[in-house]
Enzyme design. Structure first.
Site, mmCIF file in Angstrom:
data_model
loop_
_atom_site.group_PDB
_atom_site.id
_atom_site.type_symbol
_atom_site.label_atom_id
_atom_site.label_comp_id
_atom_site.label_asym_id
_atom_site.label_seq_id
_atom_site.Cartn_x
_atom_site.Cartn_y
_atom_site.Cartn_z
ATOM 1 N N ASN A 112 5.114 -1.724 -7.572
ATOM 2 C CA ASN A 112 5.241 -1.928 -6.117
ATOM 3 C C ASN A 112 6.709 -1.942 -5.708
ATOM 4 O OD1 ASN A 112 2.271 -3.051 -5.527
ATOM 5 N ND2 ASN A 112 3.077 -4.065 -7.346
ATOM 6 N N PRO A 113 7.403 -0.824 -5.850
ATOM 7 C CA PRO A 113 8.864 -0.869 -5.637
ATOM 8 C C PRO A 113 9.278 -1.065 -4.177
ATOM 9 C CG PRO A 113 8.147 1.380 -6.077
ATOM 10 C CD PRO A 113 6.939 0.512 -6.264
ATOM 11 N N LYS A 114 8.336 -0.939 -3.246
ATOM 12 C CA LYS A 114 8.734 -1.080 -1.832
ATOM 13 C C LYS A 114 8.099 -2.303 -1.188
ATOM 14 C CE LYS A 114 10.066 3.602 -0.835
ATOM 15 N NZ LYS A 114 9.875 4.809 -0.021
ATOM 16 N N ASN A 115 8.166 -3.415 -1.871
ATOM 17 C CA ASN A 115 7.499 -4.613 -1.405
ATOM 18 C C ASN A 115 8.528 -5.752 -1.375
ATOM 19 O OD1 ASN A 115 6.436 -7.260 -2.344
ATOM 20 N ND2 ASN A 115 4.449 -6.310 -2.089
#
Ligand code: ZN
Lengths: 354, 438
Positions: A112-115
């Protein structure tokens, strides 16, 4: 990680309500009221896990099994900040090995790199450990997949700033800019490092050449132009202090280049020159530069940057007013020229489309 | 007023020139331009037969919202901690479309939002979660949009105030939740919910906030999420709108902010990107479009002070081009709006793309709106600082004035309580000039 989690979830997975070791806990249903709004069609598993999460939250149970439950809850929704917050409380209460937690959160970040929540969790654990030794590597791994990931850059800057890890950053930025000279995040990082090093005349001089060399590569690249402009403005320098810049941009223009960023740069430069002549009462003819300002603004509005035609008209009119003001001198507050400029019909922007 | 569409053949010359140096950025940019070009080519042909195009799928969008307000698919599980946002996105979209939900339905909405309200003050993303500034913002805006006394009463200003104090940092920045992350969203959400529940910008709660926000302005002109981060559309909107709501613009460079903001409009696509050298995205129609509006408000406010005015009676971005991108590239014919061609519809993009359409159409309160295509494509105005119905803002201010919670000692260096009764919140330009140099 996704493979193993699929396995865990799909094959041997047992609902919490069927687990003997959880039989002492009374699950709590979500209370949405009689006529629910924005009701999500939760999967069976989601309902099961969160019913039990609500139960341990209510009793404030901090145990191994509760920690495991948060694993499952976060796998289903990594954006649930309440679960993350409670997980940190459990970790503290159980005095868990924080390096283990660091490995765990690295895996979750990769999924989940954009959390927001996952990066915040990482930061808190690094703070607790007071050990940033993995942070540059981790963020590089994430930036390999997406070199503009905002969260990764934020985390990296925080680590660099907090633990003073500036040393090899310029080399890393160079690598990224060689791969993609249009990567604005890398340019921004460069500015961050330079600001830390101090924007002295010498540094700015060197960086100007760095920017100019990359503008030569591609002229139509807003990132490198913004960097150049930022250097001049943030260091509180005047363009005229750097004859190289003036020569470079005018040569480019004379060679026939009409990249809108070049034209915009020239507008700024000639505005500065005109006003400078008035302010210093120098004997140069300001109208030579003023005419260039109007001319290039027109070119931008009508040909090279028509999407911003209203903006370029505004810049042109604003310059006219500023020039009139500079002419009269700084100590004269209510200049007639001012009023004239405001009321005159041609000063108004009209909404006609080009 | 009928807007002129651009000449779709002529503007092809504005497509990206990679100067024979391909990088990931240029490859992706050209890919998106080609998708957009397909949409433009098609509409160019169709509108030669039907001059009311592009068509606005109003009925379909409304049906999409009605369905979502009750029922969402399993795919929305990842937004289970943002359910008050789901409510806000639906209500604000419905406002733009001039669609009213029934009193019964709105009663259920109030009931649900109360379930998200936390005993310690503030709202959570869903029932039995912890309070968080973002869902608090969404819940308060939703309650304001409903406009009834029952809804406004549910805001609980005392609770809001308690919660805001619990997330305030000493330097005036705000955390998103207790022990949570700090960024410009926090400051914007805090001042927004504060003002809508009757807390003055002079309250000690906001001491230092404007200065902290100003530190987030970058060398490009826009704001990053926190100091030194890359200039970004969402954070820039939050920063500029927060400064406007705080009545304090002394610390920010408006000239470079305006330059950076208007540069985000894509010369071929007509929509906005969120950062330099990134791709166009429908949601930035609001974040960037409204930011330009807010900057113009700030410039005007500032010019009143230095006695130095220039008439800006037109919105500085290309209003027709933005509408073209939204109407031609961002609509799903079965309802809902999107980021860019090929993406699926979702509530977030529906809300902010529609709100951006509203910003593009309605700028000057004394002029006719500018509408592309059929005159029926017109949507209702939105408040550029809060992004809810302007009338809802006025009602919230009025309600808060009738039910004050503030005492004199809450305020910084103020002998008299300068409250914020904007005469006409739709025309944000006239906002609070008297307070500007506090
Ligand atoms: Zn988007």
């Amino acid at each position: 990680m996704s493979d193993s989690s699929d396995e865990e979830f799909n094959e041997g997975y047992v609902m919490y309500r069927h687990r003997r070791e959880w039989s002492d806990v009374h699950p709590i249903k979500q209370n949405d009221g009689k006529n629910p709004i924005v009701a999500i069609a939760y999967s069976e598993r989601f309902l099961d896990v969160y019913d039990y999460f609500r139960a341990i939250l209510a009793t404030q149970e901090k145990s191994e099994r509760a920690l495991e439950l948060t694993n499952d809850a976060l796998k289903l929704n990594a954006a649930n900040y309440t679960v993350w917050q409670y997980r940190r409380e459990i970790i503290k209460a159980l005095k868990k090995d924080l390096y283990e937690e660091l490995n765990y959160i690295a895996d979750v970040i990769e999924d989940n790199p954009k959390n927001y929540q996952v990066w915040h969790h990482r930061r808190v654990i690094v703070e607790w450990l007071n050990d940033p030794s993995e942070e540059l590597l981790l963020t590089e791994k994430i930036l390999d997949l997406d070199a503009k990931n905002y969260h990764a850059w934020q985390h990296r800057q925080w680590a660099i700033e907090t633990f003073s890890l500036y040393d090899n950053e310029l080399a890393y930025i160079d690598k990224l800019l060689s791969a993609d000279v249009r990567n604005n995040s890398a340019w921004n990082q460069r500015f961050f490092i330079l600001k830390h090093m101090g924007l002295t005349l010498e540094t700015v001089q060197r960086e100007i050449h760095y920017a100019i060399n990359r503008i030569r590569l591609v002229k139509n690249n807003e990132s490198s132009w913004n960097y150049l402009k930022g250097l001049l403005e943030s260091g509180d320098f005047q363009i005229s202090q750097f004859p190289d810049v003036e020569a470079f941009t005018e040569d480019l223009y004379n060679s026939g280049n009409r990249a809108p960023y070049l034209l915009a740069f020239l507008v700024d430069m000639y505005i500065e020159k005109t006003l400078h002549i008035y302010e210093t009462n120098s004997y140069d003819d300001p109208e030579i530069f003023a005419r260039k300002v109007y001319e290039i603004c027109d070119m931008l509005a009508n040909h090279y940057d028509t999407i911003r035609y209203k903006y370029w008209k505004y810049i042109s009119q604003k310059f006219r007013t500023e020039k009139e003001r500079a002419k009269v001198g700084p100590n004269n507050d209510d200049t007639p020229a001012n009023e004239e400029a405001t009321n005159s019909e041609e000063q108004k922007l009209n909404g006609e489309a080009n | 007023m009928e807007g002129h569409t651009r000449n779709f053949t002529e503007i092809k010359s504005a497509k990206f020139d990679d100067e024979n140096l391909e990088t990931l950025t240029s490859i992706e940019q050209i890919k998106v331009e080609n998708l957009v070009e397909k949409c433009f080519d098609r509409i160019e042909q169709l509108s030669s037969m039907d001059n009311t195009l592009p068509y606005f799928y109003r009925k379909e969008h409304i049906r999409f919202l009605e369905r979502c307000l009750r029922f969402l698919s399993t795919g929305y599980e990842c937004l289970d901690a943002s359910r008050t946002w789901l409510v806000y996105w639906i209500l604000q979209s419905a406002h733009c479309l001039n669609f009213k939900f029934s009193y019964e339905v709105l009663g259920d909405v109030i009931h649900f939002l109360k379930k998200c309200r936390c005993p310690s003050g503030g709202f959570a993303g869903g029932p039995s979660q912890l309070p968080h500034l973002a869902p608090t913002y969404a819940a308060v805006l939703s309650l304001c949009l409903i406009e009834t006394d029952e809804a406004l009463e549910a805001i609980d200003p005392e609770g809001i105030k308690k919660f805001l104090w619990s997330v305030r940092e000493e330097n005036g920045a705000f955390r998103m939740h207790v022990d949570g992350e700090i960024d410009v969203r926090g400051a914007y959400c805090a001042i927004t919910v504060g003002r809508l529940s009757g807390i003055s910008p002079q309250n000690k709660l906001f001491e230092g906030t404007a200065n902290w926000i100003a530190k987030c302005q970058t060398y490009e002109g826009g704001f990053g999420g926190s100091p030194n981060l890359e200039a970004h559309g969402g954070y820039s909107f939050c920063g500029a709108a927060a400064l406007a709501l705080l009545n304090d613009v002394s610390t920010v460079n408006l000239k470079s902010l305006l330059r950076w903001a208007v540069y985000r409009q894509m010369r071929y696509e007509g929509g906005f990107q969120g950062r330099t050298n990134k791709l166009v995205d429908g949601c930035y129609s609001f974040w960037m479009g409204s930011l330009v509006h807010v900057i113009q408000m700030l410039i005007e406010k500032n010019s009143c002070h230095d006695g130095y005015t220039i008439n800006i009676d037109e919105l500085m971005f290309h209003r027709e081009a933005l509408q073209e991108y939204i109407l031609i590239c961002c609509q799903k014919p079965h309802g809902g709006l999107i980021d860019k061609p090929g993406k699926p519809e979702d509530l977030y993009h529906t809300c902010y793309t529609l709100s951006g359409l509203s910003i593009a159409q309605n700028f000057n309160s004394t002029k006719q709106p500018i509408v592309i295509g059929n005159p029926d494509n017109e949507v209702l105005p939105t408040h550029p600082l809060y992004n809810i119905a302007p009338k809802a803002v006025m009602k919230a201010y009025f309600y808060a004035q009738q039910h004050p919670i503030e005492s004199e000692e809450d305020l910084v260096g103020c002998t008299k309580n300068q409250h914020n009764d904007e005469q006409n919140p739709a025309n944000g330009q006239k906002e609070n000039e008297g307070n500007a140099d506090q």
